[in-house]
Design an enzyme around this catalytic site. Structure first.
Site, PDB file in Angstrom:
ATOM      1  N   ASP A 222       0.892  -1.136  -0.123  1.00  0.00           N
ATOM      2  CA  ASP A 222       0.039   0.083   0.057  1.00  0.00           C
ATOM      3  C   ASP A 222       0.790   1.099   0.025  1.00  0.00           C
ATOM      4  O   ASP A 222       1.952   1.326   0.426  1.00  0.00           O
ATOM      5  CB  ASP A 222      -0.813  -0.347   1.353  1.00  0.00           C
ATOM      6  CG  ASP A 222      -0.040  -0.051   2.498  1.00  0.00           C
ATOM      7  OD1 ASP A 222       0.525   1.014   3.018  1.00  0.00           O
ATOM      8  OD2 ASP A 222       0.314  -1.095   3.097  1.00  0.00           O
ATOM      9  N   ASP A 224       0.400   3.776   2.120  1.00  0.00           N
ATOM     10  CA  ASP A 224      -0.115   4.248   3.643  1.00  0.00           C
ATOM     11  C   ASP A 224      -1.096   5.231   3.403  1.00  0.00           C
ATOM     12  O   ASP A 224      -1.822   4.700   2.757  1.00  0.00           O
ATOM     13  CB  ASP A 224       1.148   4.958   4.302  1.00  0.00           C
ATOM     14  CG  ASP A 224       0.970   4.894   5.897  1.00  0.00           C
ATOM     15  OD1 ASP A 224       0.466   4.027   6.272  1.00  0.00           O
ATOM     16  OD2 ASP A 224       1.741   5.977   6.282  1.00  0.00           O
TER      17      ASP A 224
HETATM   18  N1  ADE Z   1       1.046   1.448   5.821  1.00  0.00           N
HETATM   19  C1  ADE Z   1       1.463   0.545   6.697  1.00  0.00           C
HETATM   20  N2  ADE Z   1       1.915   0.993   7.993  1.00  0.00           N
HETATM   21  C2  ADE Z   1       2.504   0.175   8.823  1.00  0.00           C
HETATM   22  N3  ADE Z   1       2.718  -1.131   8.345  1.00  0.00           N
HETATM   23  C3  ADE Z   1       2.190  -1.570   7.440  1.00  0.00           C
HETATM   24  N4  ADE Z   1       2.282  -2.893   6.939  1.00  0.00           N
HETATM   25  C4  ADE Z   1       1.651  -2.810   5.619  1.00  0.00           C
HETATM   26  N5  ADE Z   1       1.301  -1.528   5.249  1.00  0.00           N
HETATM   27  C5  ADE Z   1       1.629  -0.866   6.582  1.00  0.00           C
END
Ligand code: ADE
Ligand SMILES: CSC[C@H]1O[C@H](OP(=O)(O)O)[C@H](O)[C@@H]1O
Length: 311
Positions: A222, A224
């Site tokens: 992703d 975030d």
């Molecule tokens: N955006 C994110 N923040 C923290 N840990 C994660 N693991 C996978 N995506 C994450």
């Protein structure tokens, strides 16, 4: 499955894979044993499965437990690292699902970080050396550059249009379990963070204290929440799991190729982490004077390093 497996294994196991979110096993491997060492720091997250790769035993440990029942701040990292070391493990390949903090690191890409920024909150036990024995190991470069090179050499094993293995970069390890605020996410970008997770620490610190060669392989799932203003969606668990499922084939290809390399005769010294041997000894033995040492703490260190205090 693990219930019917032998619970002991009588050969030393030098290489371990730690699986993270969406990777509670590695496809294509049939375990030959499931062992649960009891360490002075408790028992590991789950039974450690012993797998065979080209006749070489490999330990596999699921960081969040067999069914992902252990939250990031609850992972018994000291027991995990101590248990692996007690089996003979000296090299750890640790997988982690991460959010990308940079446009060019796309979901599905892999990253081999070489730095960490610690954003945990001090609530996780983070050292073996306390309670009457003090030690300060070097941590300037938290990952193992030699193991990283081996992983880099296996990049071609991954399939898929445009899937990339990025080498180097900084993983921000946040406390969680909630994801970051948008302000935090933007701040981490301004600090030069490449990716973010909740698992790199204290695992990497403890691996260093235990004189293990440790490299994390991050899998981006992703962006975030920083990219929302540019039309992206904020991270959620469904997004992470969707990309992890899509990525598991590549994880399998990559881990297979890395294990092929590590199992080669020419990599014996590397896998045995000869280059880290003695580093904790120097960091611990000369700090606390004999008259100040707590025998219980000394016994715990002895579990990690049998014979540590003898000369
Ligand atoms: N955006 C994110 N923040 C923290 N840990 C994660 N693991 C996978 N995506 C994450
Ligand atoms: C489910 S997203 C947050 C979760 O995913 C990562 O886990 P791991 O590093 O064990 O793959 C991240 O660190 C968080 O624990």
């Amino acid at each position: 499955m693990a219930a019917s497996l032998p619970t002991t294994f009588d050969r030393p196991v030098h290489i371990a894979v730690i699986g993270g979110t969406g990777l509670s096993q590695i496809a294509g491997y049939v375990p030959v044993a499931a062992v649960t060492p009891v360490t002075p720091w408790g028992t590991p997250s789950s039974a450690i499965l012993i797998l065979e790769h080209a006749g070489v035993p490999i330990a596999f440990l699921s960081r969040h437990g067999k069914h992902h029942e252990i939250a990031p701040h609850e992972v018994p990292a000291r027991a995990n690292i101590a248990a692996l070391r007690s089996l003979g493990v000296r090299t750890v390949i640790a997988f982690s699902a991460v959010g990308s903090l940079q446009e060019h690191i796309k979901p599905m890409d892999f990253v081999l970080p070489d730095q960490i920024i610690d954003r945990t909150k001090g609530i996780r036990p983070f050292t073996f050396f306390e309670g009457g024995v003090v030690g300060h190991v070097g941590f300037a470069d938290p990952f193992d550059a030699k193991i990283s090179q081996v992983v880099q050499s296996c990049a071609a094993s991954m399939k898929g249009e445009g899937v990339t293995l990025h080498t180097g970069g900084t993983v921000v390890c946040m406390e969680g379990p909630q994801f970051s605020t948008r302000a935090e996410s933007n701040m981490y970008r301004s600090w030069g963070g490449s990716v973010i997770n909740m698992s790199a620490l204290p695992e990497a610190k403890l691996a260093r204290e235990a004189e293990l060669a440790y490299q994390m392989i991050c899998m981006a799932t992703d962006y975030d929440c920083w990219r929302n203003t540019e039309g992206g969606e904020d991270v959620d668990v469904a997004m992470v799991m969707k990309y992890m499922a899509a990525n598991s084939e590549n994880a399998k290809h990559l881990v297979g190729a890395v294990l092929d390399e590590l199992c080669k005769q020419e990599n014996t010294d590397l896998v045995l982490a000869k280059h880290w041997e003695g580093s904790a000894q120097g960091a611990v033995k000369f700090m606390t004077k004999p008259e100040g040492r707590n025998p219980e703490a000394m016994k715990r260190v002895e579990y990690l390093f049998p014979g540590f205090w003898e000369n």
